[in-house]
Design an enzyme around this catalytic site. Structure first.
Site, PDB file in Angstrom:
ATOM      1  CB  CYS A  87     -23.749 -12.665  -6.300  1.00 54.40           C
ATOM      2  SG  CYS A  87     -24.822 -13.282  -4.971  1.00 54.40           S
ATOM      3  CG  HIS A 124      -3.718  -9.337  -0.337  1.00 55.90           C
ATOM      4  ND1 HIS A 124      -3.004  -8.452   0.435  1.00 55.90           N
ATOM      5  CD2 HIS A 124      -3.219 -10.571  -0.039  1.00 55.90           C
ATOM      6  CE1 HIS A 124      -2.136  -9.125   1.185  1.00 55.90           C
ATOM      7  NE2 HIS A 124      -2.245 -10.414   0.904  1.00 55.90           N
ATOM      8  CB  CYS A 184     -25.467 -17.059  -7.074  1.00 54.17           C
ATOM      9  SG  CYS A 184     -25.522 -15.444  -7.875  1.00 54.17           S
ATOM     10  CG  ASN A 239       8.266   0.243   3.933  1.00 54.06           C
ATOM     11  OD1 ASN A 239       7.307   0.285   3.163  1.00 54.06           O
ATOM     12  ND2 ASN A 239       8.137   0.187   5.252  1.00 54.06           N
ATOM     13  CB  SER A 250       5.151  -4.132   1.705  1.00 57.49           C
ATOM     14  OG  SER A 250       4.445  -5.091   2.516  1.00 57.49           O
ATOM     15  CB  SER A 251       4.335  -3.008   7.194  1.00 63.23           C
ATOM     16  OG  SER A 251       3.216  -3.877   6.955  1.00 63.23           O
ATOM     17  CB  ALA A 295      -0.932  -0.008   1.211  1.00 62.55           C
TER      18      ALA A 295
HETATM   19  N1  APR Z   1       7.317   5.649   0.237  1.00 64.94           N
HETATM   20  C1  APR Z   1       7.864   4.586   0.894  1.00 64.94           C
HETATM   21  N2  APR Z   1       7.192   3.871   1.846  1.00 64.94           N
HETATM   22  C2  APR Z   1       5.933   4.272   2.149  1.00 64.94           C
HETATM   23  C3  APR Z   1       5.305   5.379   1.510  1.00 64.94           C
HETATM   24  C4  APR Z   1       6.054   6.075   0.520  1.00 64.94           C
HETATM   25  N3  APR Z   1       5.552   7.127  -0.139  1.00 64.94           N
HETATM   26  N4  APR Z   1       4.057   5.520   2.052  1.00 64.94           N
HETATM   27  C5  APR Z   1       3.927   4.553   2.987  1.00 64.94           C
HETATM   28  N5  APR Z   1       5.038   3.805   3.046  1.00 64.94           N
HETATM   29  C6  APR Z   1       5.283   2.621   3.875  1.00 64.94           C
HETATM   30  C7  APR Z   1       4.787   2.718   5.292  1.00 64.94           C
HETATM   31  O1  APR Z   1       5.809   3.208   6.135  1.00 64.94           O
HETATM   32  C8  APR Z   1       4.417   1.255   5.627  1.00 64.94           C
HETATM   33  O2  APR Z   1       5.483   0.608   6.325  1.00 64.94           O
HETATM   34  O3  APR Z   1       4.535   1.572   3.280  1.00 64.94           O
HETATM   35  C9  APR Z   1       4.236   0.585   4.259  1.00 64.94           C
HETATM   36  C10 APR Z   1       2.816   0.100   4.043  1.00 64.94           C
HETATM   37  O4  APR Z   1       2.578  -0.954   4.944  1.00 64.94           O
HETATM   38  P1  APR Z   1       1.072  -1.415   5.222  1.00 64.94           P
HETATM   39  O5  APR Z   1       0.236  -0.214   5.465  1.00 64.94           O
HETATM   40  O6  APR Z   1       1.121  -2.499   6.257  1.00 64.94           O
HETATM   41  O7  APR Z   1       0.578  -2.005   3.828  1.00 64.94           O
HETATM   42  P2  APR Z   1       0.880  -3.438   3.236  1.00 64.94           P
HETATM   43  O8  APR Z   1       2.249  -3.914   3.614  1.00 64.94           O
HETATM   44  O9  APR Z   1       0.578  -3.379   1.786  1.00 64.94           O
HETATM   45  O10 APR Z   1      -0.221  -4.353   3.966  1.00 64.94           O
HETATM   46  C11 APR Z   1      -0.339  -5.691   3.511  1.00 64.94           C
HETATM   47  O11 APR Z   1      -2.341  -5.920   4.853  1.00 64.94           O
HETATM   48  O12 APR Z   1      -4.419  -5.323   5.630  1.00 64.94           O
HETATM   49  C12 APR Z   1      -3.737  -6.034   4.681  1.00 64.94           C
HETATM   50  O13 APR Z   1      -4.745  -6.595   2.668  1.00 64.94           O
HETATM   51  C13 APR Z   1      -4.065  -5.565   3.307  1.00 64.94           C
HETATM   52  O14 APR Z   1      -2.690  -5.816   1.337  1.00 64.94           O
HETATM   53  C14 APR Z   1      -2.709  -5.313   2.667  1.00 64.94           C
HETATM   54  C15 APR Z   1      -1.783  -6.096   3.566  1.00 64.94           C
END
Ligand code: APR
Length: 244
Positions: free
Chosen positions: A128, A120, A131, A212, A187-188, A25
């Site tokens: 639906c 995901h 169905c 990140n 991603s975290s 995200a």
């Molecule tokens: N540049 C670099 N890093 C960024 C930026 C940016 N502009 N904006 C946010 N981040 C980092 C944040 O610091 C965070 O550590 O991106 C990371 C996003 O981590 P999450 O919010 O946990 O998102 P994600 O890793 O995609 O979550 C995985 O969790 O809830 C579920 O289905 C949902 O797909 C998602 C999954």
């Protein structure tokens, strides 16, 4: 390595090809979308188990729909950012062989990426829940029941408690097991099984880069870690790719 050295090293690795991108995200925040676990992220103010689970869809549909419309739905005016565009460019140039994404926003595809695997699921198609027949986005957003069976319409995202799409898992497995460089963007890395793939790439001898803003649990095994904004760092990497 300092920031510039990391950008130059990543430029060298990308130019060498056989690169896989793994996005979360954080790649879409520069398009104006929220991520989940930053301090103001979606899960800071909402409980995923109560609002984004199969239970919520089946037992609490009105609240599920309101949450989805307010926090997960991605209107057309949201556009891919420079990070999505550079990834798509690197695929066109033959450097990136595929994208594994946790995102449901389809911004990779709208930026031009082709070999994209959505672990995901994605916002569309609407179907639906009972169905499985297709529904329209308009009917879903209006809360209109399935026109075939009267059941609840839903997006094609993987809700908490549901299995991940088998085809996407297989493709991610193949990509992470055969690439030379695996780049995590935003991603975290706390959600499994998605967070298995960076580990698998590393186990198969790939170079691992993590871009990140915050530290991740896999920073310790990464060859390059950059705690900076993705858009700026990829733009600098792209600049060095042109120079070398
Ligand atoms: N540049 C670099 N890093 C960024 C930026 C940016 N502009 N904006 C946010 N981040 C980092 C944040 O610091 C965070 O550590 O991106 C990371 C996003 O981590 P999450 O919010 O946990 O998102 P994600 O890793 O995609 O979550 C995985 O969790 O809830 C579920 O289905 C949902 O797909 C998602 C999954």
């Amino acid at each position: 390595m300092n920031y510039e050295e990391k950008a130059k090293e990543l430029a060298r690795l990308v130019r060498a090809g056989d690169v896989v991108i793994f996005s979360g995200a954080g790649l879409s925040t520069e398009s104006g979308l929220q991520d989940f676990r930053s301090k103001n992220g979606i899960w800071a103010h909402a409980d995923p188990a109560r609002l984004a689970s199969v239970g919520a869809l089946e037992c609490n549909y009105d609240e599920f729909l309101e949450f989805y419309k307010a926090r997960l739905y991605v209107p057309d005016e949201v556009k891919p950012n420079i990070g999505h565009k550079i990834v798509a460019k690197w695929e066109k140039e033959g450097c990136v062989k595929g994208v594994i994404t946790q995102n449901i926003d389809r911004l990779h595809q709208r930026a031009g990426s082709v070999n994209v695997w959505e672990l995901h699921g994605s916002l569309e198609p609407i179907k639906c829940h009972s169905c499985g027949k297709p529904g329209s986005n308009e009917d879903f957003l209006a809360g209109t029941p399935c026109k075939y069976c009267g059941g609840h319409l839903r997006p094609s995202v993987v809700l908490f408690g549901e299995m991940l799409p088998q085809r996407a898992l297989e493709a991610a497995d193949e990509l992470s097991g055969s690439c030379k460089t695996f780049i995590v963007l935003g991603s975290s890395l706390v959600v499994s099984p998605a967070n298995y793939f960076p580990r698998q790439a590393k186990m198969h001898g790939a170079k691992l880069a993590i871009v990140n803003l915050e530290e991740t649990p896999l920073d310790g095994i990464a060859d390059i870690t950059v705690h900076e904004g993705i858009g700026a760092f990829l733009s600098d990497t792209e600049k060095y790719m042109r120079q070398q």
